[in-house]
Design an enzyme around this catalytic site. Structure first.
Site, short mmCIF file in Angstrom:
data_model
loop_
_atom_site.label_atom_id
_atom_site.label_comp_id
_atom_site.label_asym_id
_atom_site.label_seq_id
_atom_site.Cartn_x
_atom_site.Cartn_y
_atom_site.Cartn_z
N PHE A 285 -15.98 10.30 3.97
CA PHE A 285 -15.02 9.75 3.02
C PHE A 285 -15.10 8.23 3.02
O PHE A 285 -15.21 7.61 4.07
CB PHE A 285 -13.60 10.18 3.36
CG PHE A 285 -12.57 9.44 2.57
CD1 PHE A 285 -12.42 9.69 1.22
CD2 PHE A 285 -11.78 8.47 3.17
CE1 PHE A 285 -11.49 8.98 0.47
CE2 PHE A 285 -10.84 7.76 2.42
CZ PHE A 285 -10.70 8.02 1.08
N SER A 286 -15.04 7.63 1.85
CA SER A 286 -14.86 6.17 1.80
C SER A 286 -13.87 5.86 0.69
O SER A 286 -13.77 6.60 -0.29
CB SER A 286 -16.18 5.46 1.56
OG SER A 286 -16.39 5.27 0.19
N ALA A 287 -13.15 4.74 0.88
CA ALA A 287 -12.12 4.37 -0.09
C ALA A 287 -12.75 3.97 -1.41
O ALA A 287 -12.09 3.94 -2.44
CB ALA A 287 -11.27 3.23 0.47
N ASP B 7 -1.64 -1.01 5.89
CA ASP B 7 -1.95 -0.44 7.20
C ASP B 7 -3.42 -0.07 7.36
O ASP B 7 -3.90 0.13 8.45
CB ASP B 7 -1.10 0.81 7.45
CG ASP B 7 -1.48 1.96 6.53
OD1 ASP B 7 -1.96 1.69 5.41
OD2 ASP B 7 -1.30 3.12 6.92
N ASP C 8 0.87 -1.16 0.00
CA ASP C 8 0.00 0.00 0.00
C ASP C 8 0.92 1.23 0.00
O ASP C 8 2.06 1.14 0.45
CB ASP C 8 -0.84 -0.10 1.28
CG ASP C 8 -1.61 1.15 1.59
OD1 ASP C 8 -2.43 1.52 0.76
OD2 ASP C 8 -1.38 1.73 2.66
N LYS D 98 -15.08 17.12 -2.18
CA LYS D 98 -13.64 17.11 -2.49
C LYS D 98 -13.22 15.66 -2.57
O LYS D 98 -13.83 14.79 -1.93
CB LYS D 98 -12.85 17.84 -1.39
CG LYS D 98 -12.85 17.15 -0.04
CD LYS D 98 -11.90 17.82 0.92
CE LYS D 98 -11.63 16.96 2.14
NZ LYS D 98 -12.79 16.79 3.03
N ASP E 64 -7.10 -2.13 3.36
CA ASP E 64 -6.13 -3.16 2.98
C ASP E 64 -6.47 -4.51 3.60
O ASP E 64 -5.90 -5.54 3.24
CB ASP E 64 -4.72 -2.78 3.46
CG ASP E 64 -4.23 -1.49 2.85
OD1 ASP E 64 -4.47 -1.30 1.64
OD2 ASP E 64 -3.62 -0.68 3.57
N SER F 28 -15.38 13.09 -0.23
CA SER F 28 -16.08 13.41 1.01
C SER F 28 -16.66 14.81 0.83
O SER F 28 -16.33 15.50 -0.13
CB SER F 28 -15.11 13.37 2.20
OG SER F 28 -14.09 14.33 2.02
N1 ATP Z 1 -10.51 12.84 3.48
C1 ATP Z 1 -10.64 12.68 2.17
N2 ATP Z 1 -11.64 13.28 1.50
C2 ATP Z 1 -11.80 13.11 0.20
N3 ATP Z 1 -11.00 12.39 -0.56
C3 ATP Z 1 -9.97 11.75 0.01
C4 ATP Z 1 -9.74 11.87 1.42
N4 ATP Z 1 -8.64 11.13 1.72
C5 ATP Z 1 -8.23 10.58 0.57
N5 ATP Z 1 -9.00 10.95 -0.47
C6 ATP Z 1 -8.90 10.54 -1.87
O1 ATP Z 1 -9.19 9.15 -1.97
C7 ATP Z 1 -8.12 8.44 -2.55
C8 ATP Z 1 -7.99 7.09 -1.89
O2 ATP Z 1 -7.52 7.25 -0.58
P1 ATP Z 1 -7.12 6.03 0.34
O3 ATP Z 1 -6.45 6.56 1.54
O4 ATP Z 1 -8.28 5.15 0.51
O5 ATP Z 1 -6.08 5.31 -0.59
P2 ATP Z 1 -5.46 3.85 -0.40
O6 ATP Z 1 -6.20 2.90 -1.27
O7 ATP Z 1 -5.34 3.52 1.04
O8 ATP Z 1 -4.06 3.96 -1.02
P3 ATP Z 1 -2.96 4.82 -0.37
O9 ATP Z 1 -2.79 4.28 1.01
O10 ATP Z 1 -1.80 4.67 -1.21
O11 ATP Z 1 -3.53 6.19 -0.39
C9 ATP Z 1 -6.92 9.33 -2.34
O12 ATP Z 1 -6.00 9.14 -3.35
C10 ATP Z 1 -7.51 10.73 -2.39
O13 ATP Z 1 -7.59 11.17 -3.73
MG MG Z 2 -3.90 3.42 2.78
#
Ligand code: ATP
Ligand code: MG
Ligand code: K
Length: 658
Positions: free
Chosen positions: A353-355, A494, A289, A371, A498, A360
């Site tokens: 926010f969700s992945a 982490d 990750d 955003k 994941d 969010s």
């Molecule tokens: N608080 C937030 N509000 C809106 N969008 C967000 C927020 N945090 C992250 N993002 C967007 O969502 C995407 C995915 O974030 P996430 O943290 O889930 O990634 P990930 O799959 O865990 O991979 P990595 O750990 O490399 O970021 C980010 O690349 C960013 O563009």
């Molecule tokens: Mg991550």
């Protein structure tokens, strides 16, 4: 090597002589039964030969239990210091009414919420649900620098027994009494919860089968020899049996496994499954990750870039409003950057926010603010803007994460600009990934970020490949795809997103800084949260497999040689023709038998350090390794008994009565 044999270790070795414990090592159980038989025979009909054999058979079993006890003893000191973390403290638990009650930490259950202030000890494992604090985790990780633990993001997990240094947090307890992280660590370092690995179980079955074969051989030898006028006392047949069965590897097998786990603990890796340790020895692909694994994980806003025609202040207010209720570290960093005293309007409806959505925001006063990832937000708006795309590119090219801000009022949807989130690659990544490549392991970074950001970070950390804009399902699918190709996959991560991938991987290493879900899904936890720790894990896995293989080769070769060393000596009186085989010219049949039994026992002692330390692993091809080991341990195992038994015979023959 310091073996550290103290009273406790010796006591442990003696306790393990209990046949109920020894059944797990069938080879040694047979030796113990043999020792009981010769003891009875020697009491009934005392002789120097009888007592010599009896004493050395008991020593053989004792050396085996000692090897295991020494291996376990190495974790005892660490377990003692971990136990100190479990002393009962008072916890401030929230009552359903919103008040606070003082309860003993030992009465906390999963789901309870406690408040922990600066200077207080966190009373149990859990997840920070409110606030940010710096925490001293040195008692668990050995790392003295304080770490940040905060709600909302991937750094929310806290461990019971660690201390809050500044600020105050609310923690939701996630473990039941007696099942905490430290409980599991103690069980692990003490070896009491050690699971046998699949290969170890298979080898144990093989050794048991070999032992049964030799029991049959020796039992049938008796009437055959008797019939041919070469009657052999039972005592001698027992001695012969012990020399022939694979006692060396039988005695050291369990110590090798414990020592392997111990080596991992020493490198601050907790392996919950032995199977994973073995799989680590053969890993082909490592998936990582990005945020929090390859980078430090404190992604924070550094600048706001409005598109033409949008007032910088309008972008700032939109960014702020959409982040006021965003509990992620990213969201909080935006509030910090913009500053001001804004509060959320009453009618505000939050969009968390969700992945999966990668967005969010908030709905308030007829406005919708969003955003998030560029592709997600432009899809929401329904159109793109070349200038905005330029800003996204500009942030991404530096390895930053661009968050696009947009607004909807009635039918009109507008793109306002970009927030630049910055993160830093952990130091030393490049060199370590180069090392993984040299070991033949391909590294692939997977991230929810866009392709340009991913490419920049992948280049900086020098991983072999990357997958961008990955959802949790994509991560899981990638692992499944690799596994169907027959490859063994390791995954470091982490985040809660994941967790499915960590559970699916053959070796799932969760960062200690990560979420509770990640730590529970993986089969290992790295207390240092260093993804390149996989190098050490792979080396330890390989070393475990090699050590076991080398000592098995040595043990079997040894037994074959002993067969030729003592059989002629036993039967030379009845069959003088056998004298041509009696190459060693041992002084008497009795001396030959005692020398063989003594040698058999001493070999175990001599190899304990090697079993604990492990055979040195140097990166080289599997074929080269095999060649080298067969040469060293196979040929060495064949020659050693001839030299050793001959030398012992010179001494033993001096004993009157032999
Ligand atoms: N608080 C937030 N509000 C809106 N969008 C967000 C927020 N945090 C992250 N993002 C967007 O969502 C995407 C995915 O974030 P996430 O943290 O889930 O990634 P990930 O799959 O865990 O991979 P990595 O750990 O490399 O970021 C980010 O690349 C960013 O563009
Ligand atoms: Mg991550
Ligand atoms: K043996």
């Amino acid at each position: 090597m310091n073996l550290n044999i103290d009273r406790q270790v010796l006591l442990g070795a003696v306790t393990k002589l209990d046949p109920r414990q020894l059944v797990r090592e069938p080879v040694m159980l047979v030796v113990e039964i043999g020792a009981v038989v010769t003891t009875v025979l020697s009491v009934v009909d005392p002789s120097v030969l009888g007592w010599m054999v009896t004493v050395w058979l008991w020593l053989t079993v004792l050396f085996a239990t000692l090897a295991e006890s020494v291996a376990e003893g190495r974790g005892k000191a660490q377990a003692a210091s971990l136990r100190a973390l479990q002393t009962e403290t008072t916890a401030n638990r929230r009552t359903p009414g919103g008040g606070i009650e003082e309860v003993p930490s030992t009465s906390l259950r999963s789901g309870d919420v406690v408040v922990v202030a600066a200077g207080e000890r966190i009373p149990g494992d859990g997840e920070v649900i409110e606030g940010v604090a710096s925490v001293d985790e040195s008692a668990v990780t050995g790392e003295s620098a304080p770490v940040i633990r905060e709600s909302g993001g991937d750094r929310s997990a806290v461990t019971g027994g660690t201390t809050v240094l500044s600020d105050q947090v609310a923690v939701r307890i996630t473990s039941e009494p007696g099942q905490s992280f430290v409980d599991r660590m103690i069980a692990l370092v003490e070896g009491s919860e050690r699971q046998r690995t699949p290969n170890e179980i298979a080898l144990n079955v093989l050794l048991s089968a070999l032992t049964v074969v030799f029991v049959v051989v020796c039992a049938t030898l008796w009437p055959v020899a008797d019939h041919n006028g070469a009657r052999q006392p039972v005592l001698v047949l027992v001695a012969l049996l012990v020399c022939l069965i694979p006692t060396t590897i039988g005695a050291l097998l369990s110590a090798i496994g414990i020592a392997g786990m111990d080596r991992l603990v020493r490198r601050n890796v907790l392996a919950m499954s032995g199977r994973a340790v073995e799989a680590a020895g053969d890993v082909d692909v490592l998936l990582l990750d990005k945020t929090g694994t390859i980078t430090l994980g404190n992604r924070h806003a550094t600048e706001l870039l409005p598109v033409d025609g949008v007032d910088p202040d309008e972008l700032a207010q939109a960014a702020l409003l959409s982040s006021l209720a965003d509990e992620t570290p990213e969201g909080r960093s935006i509030v910090t950057l913009v500053g001001g005293e804004a509060t959320l309007p009453r009618d505000a409806e939050l969009v968390e926010f969700s992945a999966t959505t990668r967005m969010s925001g908030v709905d308030t006063g007829g406005r919708q603010l969003r955003k998030g990832a560029g592709s997600a937000v432009t899809a929401w708006v329904g159109h793109s803007d070349p200038q905005l795309d330029g800003l996204v590119e500009q942030v991404s090219a530096t390895g930053g994460t661009p968050l696009v801000v947009a607004e909807a009022r009635g039918e009109e949807r507008r793109l306002l600009g970009v927030i630049h989130l910055k993160d830093v690659v952990k130091p030393g990544m490049r060199e370590r990934f180069d090392e993984l490549r040299a070991m033949g392991i391909r590294t692939v970074m997977i991230t929810g970020d866009n392709a340009t950001t991913a490419k920049a970070i992948a280049g900086e950390a020098r991983v072999d490949d990357f997958l961008a804009e990955a959802t949790p399902e994509d991560k899981l699918a990638l692992i499944r795809e690799q596994q169907t190709g027959g490859r063994l996959v390791a995954m470091c991560g982490d985040g809660t997103n994941d967790a499915p991938a960590l559970a699916q991987a053959d070796v799932g290493v969760a960062m200690n800084t990560g979420t509770v879900a990640a730590k529970e899904a993986g089969n290992m936890v790295d207390l240092d949260s260093d993804p390149t720790k996989l190098i050490d894990i792979v080396e330890i896995g390989k070393q475990l497999l090699i050590t076991r293989g080398a000592l098995t080769t040595f043990s079997v070769a040894n037994d074959v040689a002993k067969y030729f060393a003592i059989l002629p000596a036993m039967f030379v009186v009845a069959f003088p023709d056998l004298d041509v085989l009696n190459v060693m010219r041992l002084s008497s049949p009795e001396s030959a038998i005692v020398s063989a039994v003594v040698f058999n026992a001493l070999v175990i002692v001599a190899l304990i350090p090697l079993a604990l330390r492990g055979v040195r692993y140097r990166p080289s091809s599997a074929a080269a390794l095999l060649r080298r080991n067969i040469l060293l341990y196979g040929v060495g195992g064949l020659i050693a008994p001839f030299v050793g038994i001959k030398l012992l015979d010179l001494v033993v023959s001096l004993i009157p009565g032999l």
